[in-house]
Scaffold this motif. Structure first.
Motif, PDB file in Angstrom:
ATOM      1  N   ARG A 131       1.088   7.621  13.740  1.00 17.16           N
ATOM      2  CA  ARG A 131       0.992   7.263  12.319  1.00 17.16           C
ATOM      3  C   ARG A 131      -0.208   7.957  11.680  1.00 17.16           C
ATOM      4  O   ARG A 131      -1.314   7.919  12.222  1.00 17.16           O
ATOM      5  CB  ARG A 131       0.842   5.752  12.157  1.00 17.16           C
ATOM      6  CG  ARG A 131       0.814   5.301  10.693  1.00 17.16           C
ATOM      7  CD  ARG A 131       0.599   3.822  10.551  1.00 17.16           C
ATOM      8  NE  ARG A 131       0.508   3.441   9.142  1.00 17.16           N
ATOM      9  CZ  ARG A 131       0.200   2.224   8.715  1.00 17.16           C
ATOM     10  NH1 ARG A 131      -0.061   1.269   9.593  1.00 17.16           N
ATOM     11  NH2 ARG A 131       0.129   1.972   7.419  1.00 17.16           N
ATOM     12  N   HIS A 184      -3.573   5.815   6.631  1.00 21.69           N
ATOM     13  CA  HIS A 184      -3.448   5.611   5.191  1.00 21.69           C
ATOM     14  C   HIS A 184      -3.581   4.117   4.927  1.00 21.69           C
ATOM     15  O   HIS A 184      -3.251   3.292   5.798  1.00 21.69           O
ATOM     16  CB  HIS A 184      -2.111   6.146   4.684  1.00 21.69           C
ATOM     17  CG  HIS A 184      -2.011   6.232   3.190  1.00 21.69           C
ATOM     18  ND1 HIS A 184      -1.661   5.164   2.394  1.00 21.69           N
ATOM     19  CD2 HIS A 184      -2.232   7.274   2.341  1.00 21.69           C
ATOM     20  CE1 HIS A 184      -1.666   5.526   1.115  1.00 21.69           C
ATOM     21  NE2 HIS A 184      -2.015   6.813   1.064  1.00 21.69           N
ATOM     22  N   LYS A 185      -4.005   3.755   3.733  1.00 25.37           N
ATOM     23  CA  LYS A 185      -4.224   2.345   3.413  1.00 25.37           C
ATOM     24  C   LYS A 185      -2.941   1.535   3.488  1.00 25.37           C
ATOM     25  O   LYS A 185      -2.972   0.366   3.871  1.00 25.37           O
ATOM     26  CB  LYS A 185      -4.842   2.215   2.021  1.00 25.37           C
ATOM     27  CG  LYS A 185      -6.277   2.702   1.932  1.00 25.37           C
ATOM     28  CD  LYS A 185      -6.820   2.495   0.530  1.00 25.37           C
ATOM     29  CE  LYS A 185      -8.264   2.969   0.433  1.00 25.37           C
ATOM     30  NZ  LYS A 185      -8.816   2.779  -0.943  1.00 25.37           N
ATOM     31  N   TRP A 186      -1.816   2.136   3.084  1.00 26.75           N
ATOM     32  CA  TRP A 186      -0.584   1.351   3.078  1.00 26.75           C
ATOM     33  C   TRP A 186       0.673   2.112   3.517  1.00 26.75           C
ATOM     34  O   TRP A 186       1.632   1.504   3.945  1.00 26.75           O
ATOM     35  CB  TRP A 186      -0.330   0.756   1.682  1.00 26.75           C
ATOM     36  CG  TRP A 186      -0.193   1.777   0.597  1.00 26.75           C
ATOM     37  CD1 TRP A 186       0.900   2.538   0.307  1.00 26.75           C
ATOM     38  CD2 TRP A 186      -1.199   2.177  -0.321  1.00 26.75           C
ATOM     39  NE1 TRP A 186       0.653   3.385  -0.738  1.00 26.75           N
ATOM     40  CE2 TRP A 186      -0.644   3.178  -1.166  1.00 26.75           C
ATOM     41  CE3 TRP A 186      -2.515   1.791  -0.541  1.00 26.75           C
ATOM     42  CZ2 TRP A 186      -1.350   3.795  -2.178  1.00 26.75           C
ATOM     43  CZ3 TRP A 186      -3.217   2.398  -1.558  1.00 26.75           C
ATOM     44  CH2 TRP A 186      -2.656   3.393  -2.368  1.00 26.75           C
ATOM     45  N   SER A 187       0.683   3.423   3.428  1.00 26.00           N
ATOM     46  CA  SER A 187       1.902   4.168   3.728  1.00 26.00           C
ATOM     47  C   SER A 187       2.169   4.245   5.228  1.00 26.00           C
ATOM     48  O   SER A 187       1.247   4.289   6.039  1.00 26.00           O
ATOM     49  CB  SER A 187       1.799   5.587   3.165  1.00 26.00           C
ATOM     50  OG  SER A 187       1.777   5.566   1.762  1.00 26.00           O
ATOM     51  N   PHE A 188       3.439   4.268   5.579  1.00 29.99           N
ATOM     52  CA  PHE A 188       3.857   4.425   6.965  1.00 29.99           C
ATOM     53  C   PHE A 188       4.442   5.833   7.136  1.00 29.99           C
ATOM     54  O   PHE A 188       5.653   6.043   7.018  1.00 29.99           O
ATOM     55  CB  PHE A 188       4.888   3.362   7.353  1.00 29.99           C
ATOM     56  CG  PHE A 188       4.291   1.994   7.512  1.00 29.99           C
ATOM     57  CD1 PHE A 188       3.836   1.560   8.743  1.00 29.99           C
ATOM     58  CD2 PHE A 188       4.160   1.149   6.416  1.00 29.99           C
ATOM     59  CE1 PHE A 188       3.274   0.301   8.895  1.00 29.99           C
ATOM     60  CE2 PHE A 188       3.596  -0.101   6.564  1.00 29.99           C
ATOM     61  CZ  PHE A 188       3.144  -0.525   7.795  1.00 29.99           C
TER      62      PHE A 188
END
Length: 388
Positions: A246, A249-253
């Motif tokens: 992965r 990133h703060k929120w992206s997958f």
């Protein structure tokens, strides 16, 4: 007295306060284990991200001297990634000892590669560098920077060695053979935490290496392992691959390649951090136990205690008896007598080339490993037994 009676008497002499129900090797929790686990529960950080995961990696770097440590869910996962980092691909062969735990050979098969079994030396129980070099002269040739099996035509990509019971292999000799034949050296150091070869902690001679923290190891995280490397890029890549590849990133997958969920949970890491704090104490007491066994078996004819050779500092994870004359019937009689008396004992693992899924793999003649299979018995080795 029969040999079984003599061995039982020697074990009882070494463990005078123990009788019945003595385990082979059990974990010991005398430090901050409860406090660190409670901290995980109190803060809610119990899964695969947390301060203890970061801490156990830094602690392992400090203890082993490796530049980079990456905690994993178990030792087999660590071996899997080690071989991927070593560039092992489907169709390759990897030289591995037939005298090892099955995870060593299985990890090769996970890559779509073939284990190629080689013999061990009696002194260390690890791969014999002299015999290996002779065998490669008979079996392989170099095509540029690639070692080829002349019989199968397959590339022999790597040499994976294993430190049996915490006794280091001859890493100097094996590194020379690996360099001569353009092989990537990988260390299965699952049993080797705390052991050193010529002053250097095991796991530093190869390009990558794997540790295990299973429940029966000298230090446990319940279930867990680690990858060690001195290559900064491989360390970064090991972390990336074991965390599902992965992209941070703060929120992206976003996952930029095929990865694996091989992360160690924070709970397990917390247990391991507490255990690592006590590693010197446990090793010191296990050394006391080993000396006690050496004294107890000094006059027993027909069997000897496995002892470190020149250049080796061992963690004394498991003490081992070796029959002077290999004999399965004698070995099994000793196993029966010890276990019947309540002293847990076990033989070596079944040799890898005897297992059905690996029976057709290429191999050298294996006379030393086969003799050791009929000769070696592990006896109770928990650190607490030094206080018995």
């Amino acid at each position: 007295m029969s040999l079984s009676d003599q061995v039982l008497a020697a074990v009882r002499a070494a463990l005078p306060a123990c009788e019945g129900g003595v385990s082979l090797h059990e974990p010991e929790f005398r430090g901050q284990e409860w406090a660190y686990l409670k901290d995980c529960l109190d803060t809610g950080w119990v899964s695969s991200v947390g301060a203890y995961v970061d801490r156990i990696e830094r602690d392992l770097e400090a203890i082993t001297g490796a530049a980079h440590a990456v905690a994993t869910s178990n030792g087999t996962a660590a071996l899997d990634i080690c071989l991927r980092l070593a560039g092992v691909k489907p169709g390759d062969e990897v030289l591995v000892p037939t005298l090892t735990f099955v995870a060593t050979a299985n990890a090769v098969a996970y890559q779509g590669a073939t284990p190629h079994f080689v013999d061990s030396e009696a002194a260390t129980l690890g791969v014999d560098p002299v015999r290996l070099d002779t065998y490669l002269h008979q079996t392989a040739r170099l095509n540029g920077d690639v070692c080829l099996n002349t019989r199968t035509g397959a590339p022999i990509r790597a040499l994976m060695v294993m430190h049996v019971f915490g006794h280091p292999c001859d890493l100097d000799g094996l590194a020379e053979v690996a360099a001569r034949w353009k092989l990537v050296l990988v260390e299965d150091a699952a049993e080797g935490l705390g052991s050193r070869w010529n002053g250097r902690h095991v796991g530093n001679a190869g390009l990558v290496s794997a540790l295990s923290f299973n429940g029966n190891k000298i230090v446990t995280t319940g279930g867990g392992g680690a990858i060690l490397t001195n290559d900064a890029e491989l360390g970064r890549r090991a972390k990336h691959l074991t965390t599902t590849a992965r992209v941070p990133h703060k929120w992206s997958f976003i996952h930029d390649e095929l990865g694996w969920n091989y992360r160690m949970p924070n709970l397990n890491a917390a247990l391991g951090c507490a255990q690592l704090e006590r590693l010197p104490d446990m090793m010191a007491r296990k050394a006391v136990l080993a000396r006690r066994y050496a004294e107890a078996f000094r006059d027993v004819e027909g069997v000897r205690l496995l002892t470190p050779g020149a250049g080796a500092e061992v963690n004394h994870w498991l003490n081992a008896l070796i029959l002077d004359r290999p004999d399965m019937a004698t070995r099994d009689a000793l196993l029966e007598a010890l276990n019947a008396a309540g002293f847990m004992a076990r033989p070596l693992w079944t040799l890898m080339h005897r297992l059905p899924m690996h029976a057709d793999c290429p191999r050298d003649d294996l006379p030393v490993a086969e003799a050791l299979e009929a000769s070696v018995i592990n006896i109770p080795s928990s650190a607490r037994l030094a206080e018995a």
